[in-house]
Design an enzyme around this catalytic site. Structure first.
Site, mmCIF file in Angstrom:
data_model
loop_
_atom_site.group_PDB
_atom_site.id
_atom_site.type_symbol
_atom_site.label_atom_id
_atom_site.label_comp_id
_atom_site.label_asym_id
_atom_site.label_seq_id
_atom_site.Cartn_x
_atom_site.Cartn_y
_atom_site.Cartn_z
ATOM 1 N N CYS A 176 0.828 -1.203 0.000
ATOM 2 C CA CYS A 176 0.000 0.000 0.000
ATOM 3 C C CYS A 176 0.867 1.260 0.000
ATOM 4 O O CYS A 176 1.282 1.736 1.057
ATOM 5 C CB CYS A 176 -0.922 -0.007 1.222
ATOM 6 S SG CYS A 176 -1.936 1.463 1.345
ATOM 7 N N CYS A 179 -0.408 4.318 1.865
ATOM 8 C CA CYS A 179 -0.271 4.249 3.319
ATOM 9 C C CYS A 179 1.179 4.528 3.727
ATOM 10 O O CYS A 179 1.442 5.205 4.715
ATOM 11 C CB CYS A 179 -0.621 2.868 3.863
ATOM 12 S SG CYS A 179 -2.149 2.194 3.235
ATOM 13 N N ASP A 180 2.126 3.984 2.988
ATOM 14 C CA ASP A 180 3.505 3.937 3.483
ATOM 15 C C ASP A 180 4.509 4.807 2.741
ATOM 16 O O ASP A 180 5.659 4.931 3.176
ATOM 17 C CB ASP A 180 3.995 2.476 3.464
ATOM 18 C CG ASP A 180 3.129 1.599 4.345
ATOM 19 O OD1 ASP A 180 2.603 2.141 5.336
ATOM 20 O OD2 ASP A 180 2.954 0.419 4.047
#
Ligand code: NDP
Length: 480
Positions: A176, A179-180
Site C-alpha cells: 500500500c 499508506c507507506d
C-alpha cells in the site's frame, strides 16, 4: 414447462432439497424454505452482507431500500481495497473522490435507508440448514435468510526467500504505497508488477522516494496506455522489463538488498523497500467446500445474476470477479446481488406481515456489537487532562486527515469502545494538535493507539490492526 429434477449434493440440507431445472440455469424449489419455522429462531437477518467494500455497501443499500432489514458485517478491513487508494477517477458520474470518502458516502447512504453496519468479522458460515447459520468473530450465532458474500480479494504476496520475513511496512515490504510512501523519503524503492496498480503505486511514491524502479516480469506492461503515458512524466520512475526478484535479504529488522534476475542474469542491488502490486486473490475461504468456486477460488455466479449454486446465497464484487475488478463493477454486482436476494425473499413468502411478526427475533447490533463514537480531544491541554485525571484506563487514537488507514481503523475502535465501555474510555486526537507531545510519547506514524493508566502508557499499537488483534492488545493491557 419445468425440466428435469436434480438432487444437489453439497451438505445435508442441500442434498435433501430439490431443484427444478429450466432452460437456462436452475430454479429453486422455494417451497423447501419453510418460513413458518422462523419464529423459533433468534438473531434473524433477512439480508446478511459479508464485507463492506463497494459491493457489500451497494448490496445493503439496495436490500434496505427495498424494505428488507439488511446488516453488513464489515470484516477485518472495513471499506475494503478502496480504503488504500488515493483518488478514484473512474466512478461514473463522479469526477474525482478519495477512496475512503467514497466508501464513507456509500456507507452513509446505505445507513440512511436503514442498513445496519456492524464492525465485526464473520468467522463461519454453515449452509447445512436454513436459515443459514453465520457465526461472528465473538461467537454470536446469526440466522441469515439470504447471504451476500462480498468479501473481496487480498493482495498477492511474492513467493521468494525473504519475502515472508520482511512482509511488513516497518520491515520493508508493503502492498500500500498510499499508506507507506511518506516513510520512503529520499529512498530507493522497487515496485513489482506491470498492471495499473503497479503504475499507481509508483506514482504515489514519486513525491517521496528518490528513485522508483518498476520491475515488470514480461516485455510489456499490462497497465492501460494512459497510465503508461502518465508514468513517463515522472523523472524518478524507471521501468525495468524482463525482471524478477529472486531473493530479499537484510538483517533481523529490515530488508537491505534484493537479488534481481534480468533475462537470466542475477545481480544483488541495495534497496530500501519493495511495493507489491502483483494482483489479488479472492477472500473465499469462508465458504470453501460449500459454495461452487473456480480453481483460483473465485465464487462462481450464474449467468448475468449474482446467484451462487446455493439458493439464497449470492456473491458480489472481487470475490466472484476475476476479470473486471473495478469498484464500479463491484457496486453493480452488489446491486444485482441485493435484487436477487429480494426476489428470493419474496418467492419464499417473506413479506412485510411476516417481517413485522418476526421483528422481535431480528438481530440488533446492541450487546457488544454496536458502535460508540470516540470523544475528540481538541488540544494538548485536553489530552493531558484526559490521561492524568481518568480513574479508568483510556485509549487515545492519534490520527490525521486525510489518512486512509486512520479511516480504516475508526470503525474498529468505535466497536471496541462499545464492547469495553465499562472498562476503558476511548478518545481521538488529531496528530497536528499534539504539538511537541509526539516526541514524549514516541508517535512516529498515524494512526497510533496509546493506552494509558494513571497517566502512564501501558500499551501501544499502530497502523492497520484487525479487530481481533486490537481487542487482544486491549485485553492484555487492561489485565496487566
Ligand atoms: P493486474 O492483474 O492487472 O496486474 C498484475 C501484474 O502483476 C501483471 O503485470 C503481472 O504480470 C504481474 N505479476 C503477477 N504475478 C507476478 C509475480 N509473481 N512476479 C512479478 N509480477 C507478477 O492487477 P492490478 O492490481 O494491477 O489491476 C487489477 C484491475 O484493477 C485491473 O483491471 C486494473 O485495470 C484495475 N485498476 C485500475 C486502476 C485505475 O484505473 N486507476 C488502478 C489499479 C487497478 P503479467 O502482466 O506478466 O501477467
Amino acid at each position: 414447462m419445468w425440466g428435469f429434477v436434480v438432487i444437489a449434493a453439497v451438505g445435508g440440507f442441500y442434498s435433501a432439497r430439490f431443484f427444478t431445472k429450466k432452460e437456462h440455469g436452475h430454479k429453486e424449489n422455494y417451497a423447501a424454505f419453510k418460513t413458518d419455522a422462523l419464529s423459533n429462531k433468534e438473531n434473524i437477518i433477512p439480508v446478511l452482507v459479508v464485507g463492506s467494500g463497494p459491493s457489500g455497501l451497494a448490496a445493503a443499500l439496495y436490500g434496505a431500500r427495498s424494505g428488507f432489514y439488511s446488516v453488513i458485517f464489515e470484516g477485518p478491513k472495513p471499506g475494503g481495497q478502496l480504503m488504500g487508494t488515493s483518488y478514484v477517477e473512474n466512478w461514473p458520474g463522479l469526477p474525482k473522490k478519495l477512496g475512503p470518502d467514497l466508501i464513507k458516502s456509500l456507507r452513509e447512504q446505505a445507513q440512511e435507508f436503514g442498513a445496519v453496519d456492524v464492525a465485526q468479522t464473520i468467522k463461519a458460515i454453515d449452509i447445512s440448514q436454513w436459515p443459514y447459520v453465520v457465526t461472528t468473530e465473538n461467537d454470536v450465532k446469526l440466522h441469515a435468510l439470504t447471504i451476500v458474500l462480498a468479501t473481496g480479494a487480498a493482495a498477492v504476496l511474492l513467493d521468494v526467500p525473504g519475502a515472508e520475513k520482511y512482509m511488513s511496512w516497518d520491515k520493508g515490504i508493503s502492498t500500500c504505497a498510499i499508506c507507506d510512501a511518506p516513510f520512503y523519503k529520499e529512498k530507493d524503492v522497487f515496485v513489482v508488477g506491470g498492471g495499473d496498480s503497479a503504475a499507481e503505486e509508483a506514482m504515489q511514491l514519486a513525491p517521496y522516494a528518490k528513485k522508483i524502479t518498476l520491475l515488470v516480469r514480461g516485455e510489456t506492461m499490462r497497465a492501460s496506455a494512459v497510465m503508461q503515458e502518465r508514468l513517463k512524466t515522472y523523472k524518478n520512475i524507471f521501468v525495468q522489463y524482463n525482471s524478477k526478484i529472486v531473493a530479499i535479504k537484510g538483517d533481523e529488522n529490515r530488508m537491505k538488498e534484493v537479488d534481481i534476475d534480468v533475462k537470466g542474469v542475477v545481480a544483488t542491488v541495495a534497496s530500501d523497500g519493495i511495493f507489491l502490486a502483483i494482483g489479488h486473490a479472492p477472500n473465499s475461504s469462508l465458504v470453501k467446500g460449500q459454495v461452487a468456486m473456480n480453481k483460483a477460488g473465485f465464487i462462481e455466479v450464474e449467468g448475468r445474476s449474482q446467484k451462487t449454486n446455493i439458493p439464497g446465497i449470492f456473491a458480489a464484487g472481487d470475490v466472484s470477479d476475476f476479470k473486471y475488478r473495478q469498484a464500479g463493477v463491484a457496486a453493480g454486482d452488489g446491486i444485482k446481488a441485493a435484487l436477487d436476494a429480494v426476489e428470493f425473499l419474496r418467492m419464499i413468502g417473506f413479506n412485510d406481515t411476516l417481517a413485522e411478526k418476526l421483528e422481535a427475533n431480528f438481530f440488533t447490533s446492541e450487546g457488544g456489537l454496536g458502535r460508540t463514537p470516540l470523544t475528540a480531544l481538541a488540544n494538548k491541554a485536553e489530552f493531558l487532562k484526559a490521561i492524568e485525571s481518568s480513574e479508568m484506563p483510556i485509549l487515545v487514537d492519534i490520527y490525521t486527515s486525510p489518512c486512509p488507514t486512520c479511516e480504516q481503523m475508526l470503525p474498529i475502535l468505535e466497536s471496541l469502545a462499545s464492547e469495553f465501555a465499562d472498562r476503558c474510555k476511548f478518545y481521538k486526537m488529531d496528530f497536528k494538535k499534539l504539538e511537541e507531545l509526539e516526541e514524549k510519547y514516541s508517535v512516529a506514524t498515524v494512526p497510533t493507539f496509546l493506552v494509558f493508566k494513571k497517566g502512564q502508557i501501558i500499551a501501544r499499537g499502530s497502523k492497520v490492526m484487525s479487530l481481533k488483534d486490537m481487542r487482544s492488545l486491549l485485553e492484555k493491557a487492561l489485565q496487566g
